[in-house]
Enzyme design. Structure first.
Site, PDB file in Angstrom:
ATOM      1  N   GLY A   2       0.919  -0.915  -0.058  1.00 60.48           N
ATOM      2  CA  GLY A   2      -0.162  -0.020  -0.029  1.00 60.48           C
ATOM      3  C   GLY A   2       0.796   1.265   0.022  1.00 60.48           C
ATOM      4  O   GLY A   2       1.984   1.150   0.368  1.00 60.48           O
ATOM      5  N   HIS A  15      -2.747   7.668   6.773  1.00 58.38           N
ATOM      6  CA  HIS A  15      -1.876   8.543   6.152  1.00 58.38           C
ATOM      7  C   HIS A  15      -2.584   9.848   5.597  1.00 58.38           C
ATOM      8  O   HIS A  15      -1.996  11.102   5.798  1.00 58.38           O
ATOM      9  CB  HIS A  15      -1.164   7.811   4.958  1.00 58.38           C
ATOM     10  CG  HIS A  15       0.055   7.128   5.124  1.00 58.38           C
ATOM     11  ND1 HIS A  15       0.945   7.581   5.932  1.00 58.38           N
ATOM     12  CD2 HIS A  15       0.228   5.715   5.046  1.00 58.38           C
ATOM     13  CE1 HIS A  15       1.991   6.784   6.008  1.00 58.38           C
ATOM     14  NE2 HIS A  15       1.753   5.480   5.714  1.00 58.38           N
ATOM     15  N   CYS A  66       5.743   0.144   7.565  1.00 57.72           N
ATOM     16  CA  CYS A  66       5.515   1.134   6.636  1.00 57.72           C
ATOM     17  C   CYS A  66       6.456   1.576   5.840  1.00 57.72           C
ATOM     18  O   CYS A  66       7.606   1.675   6.311  1.00 57.72           O
ATOM     19  CB  CYS A  66       4.921   2.437   7.436  1.00 57.72           C
ATOM     20  SG  CYS A  66       4.453   3.847   6.584  1.00 57.72           S
ATOM     21  N   LEU A  67       6.339   1.918   4.658  1.00 60.40           N
ATOM     22  CA  LEU A  67       7.445   2.285   3.790  1.00 60.40           C
ATOM     23  C   LEU A  67       8.266   3.583   4.134  1.00 60.40           C
ATOM     24  O   LEU A  67       9.416   3.638   3.670  1.00 60.40           O
ATOM     25  CB  LEU A  67       6.987   2.513   2.249  1.00 60.40           C
ATOM     26  CG  LEU A  67       6.569   1.034   1.643  1.00 60.40           C
ATOM     27  CD1 LEU A  67       5.986   1.283   0.349  1.00 60.40           C
ATOM     28  CD2 LEU A  67       7.757   0.024   1.484  1.00 60.40           C
ATOM     29  N   GLN A 126       3.056  10.147   0.916  1.00 63.34           N
ATOM     30  CA  GLN A 126       4.371   9.243   0.981  1.00 63.34           C
ATOM     31  C   GLN A 126       5.282   9.645  -0.223  1.00 63.34           C
ATOM     32  O   GLN A 126       6.393   9.038  -0.154  1.00 63.34           O
ATOM     33  CB  GLN A 126       4.090   7.913   1.252  1.00 63.34           C
ATOM     34  CG  GLN A 126       3.728   7.416   2.469  1.00 63.34           C
ATOM     35  CD  GLN A 126       3.351   5.870   2.672  1.00 63.34           C
ATOM     36  OE1 GLN A 126       2.472   5.441   2.032  1.00 63.34           O
ATOM     37  NE2 GLN A 126       4.272   5.219   3.520  1.00 63.34           N
ATOM     38  N   HIS A 159      -4.585   1.601   7.360  1.00 61.66           N
ATOM     39  CA  HIS A 159      -3.384   2.337   7.419  1.00 61.66           C
ATOM     40  C   HIS A 159      -3.255   3.393   6.364  1.00 61.66           C
ATOM     41  O   HIS A 159      -2.565   4.407   6.800  1.00 61.66           O
ATOM     42  CB  HIS A 159      -2.445   1.159   7.114  1.00 61.66           C
ATOM     43  CG  HIS A 159      -0.875   1.509   7.364  1.00 61.66           C
ATOM     44  ND1 HIS A 159       0.156   1.138   8.060  1.00 61.66           N
ATOM     45  CD2 HIS A 159      -0.133   2.322   6.505  1.00 61.66           C
ATOM     46  CE1 HIS A 159       1.225   1.744   7.995  1.00 61.66           C
ATOM     47  NE2 HIS A 159       1.064   2.533   6.940  1.00 61.66           N
ATOM     48  N   GLU A 160      -3.703   3.190   5.181  1.00 67.06           N
ATOM     49  CA  GLU A 160      -3.520   4.399   4.203  1.00 67.06           C
ATOM     50  C   GLU A 160      -4.340   5.411   4.351  1.00 67.06           C
ATOM     51  O   GLU A 160      -3.903   6.618   4.234  1.00 67.06           O
ATOM     52  CB  GLU A 160      -3.722   3.571   2.719  1.00 67.06           C
ATOM     53  CG  GLU A 160      -2.940   2.540   2.104  1.00 67.06           C
ATOM     54  CD  GLU A 160      -1.238   2.659   2.547  1.00 67.06           C
ATOM     55  OE1 GLU A 160      -0.763   3.807   2.537  1.00 67.06           O
ATOM     56  OE2 GLU A 160      -0.633   1.740   2.798  1.00 67.06           O
TER      57      GLU A 160
HETATM   58 CO    CO Z   1       2.349   3.814   5.767  1.00 66.83          CO
END
Ligand code: CO
Length: 168
Positions: A46, A136, A90-91, A51, A132-133
């Protein structure tokens, strides 16, 4: 198609509330394509627009292996149910993994890249990735929700349980 740079914590862009999308144009389509390329290149499941440096309400989830890419523009959570604690990453937080409690079930309403409205229901890890997204897009990062930090060595023995690619 391009691979974009992923914004890492700490960056102020990650903690701001993102703006509603009003133009469903070629720029949006290109962003969605580039976000998918970027997510795949980073082994993620995701990615949210902040991000990649765009503070707008756009996010994608792709569970891989025959699943469709979920493109969420202006997503709104309309129902949740149950709860589950699982490890996530998380990236924007390389190397950080932790147990986070999330709803087991989620229903969202969102727009496609052409502006049309849709509803989607998801369960388990897909629901987790969607939540999660959407976090963000509200400037909420998963580190603030971690109940217990998990060292990667804890799941090395069980690669099916959590691989490094389960990052959002
Ligand atoms: Co994340």
């Amino acid at each position: 198609m391009a691979i974009l740079e992923i914004v890492k914590h700490p960056s102020p862009i990650l903690t701001q509330s993102c703006k509603e999308v009003v133009a469903f144009d070629k720029e949006l389509a290109t962003l969605l394509d580039d976000m998918h390329d970027t997510m795949v290149a980073a082994d993620g499941i995701g990615l949210a627009a902040p991000q990649v440096g765009k503070p707008i309400r756009v996010a994608i989830v792709d569970m891989g292996e025959g699943n469709d890419v979920i493109e969420m523009v202006n997503p709104v959570v309309t129902a949740v149910g149950g709860s589950e604690v699982e490890v996530e990453g998380c990236l924007s937080f390389p190397g950080l993994y932790g147990e986070v409690e999330r709803p087991f079930f989620v229903r969202i309403e969102a727009q496609e890249r052409d502006g049309s409205l849709y509803q989607l229901e998801a369960e388990d890890y897909e629901a987790r990735a969607i939540m999660h997204e959407i976090d963000h897009l509200n400037g909420v990062l998963f580190d603030s929700k971690i109940l217990r930090v998990v060292d990667p060595s804890e799941f090395e023995e069980e690669p099916d349980d959590l691989e490094e690619d389960e990052q959002n």
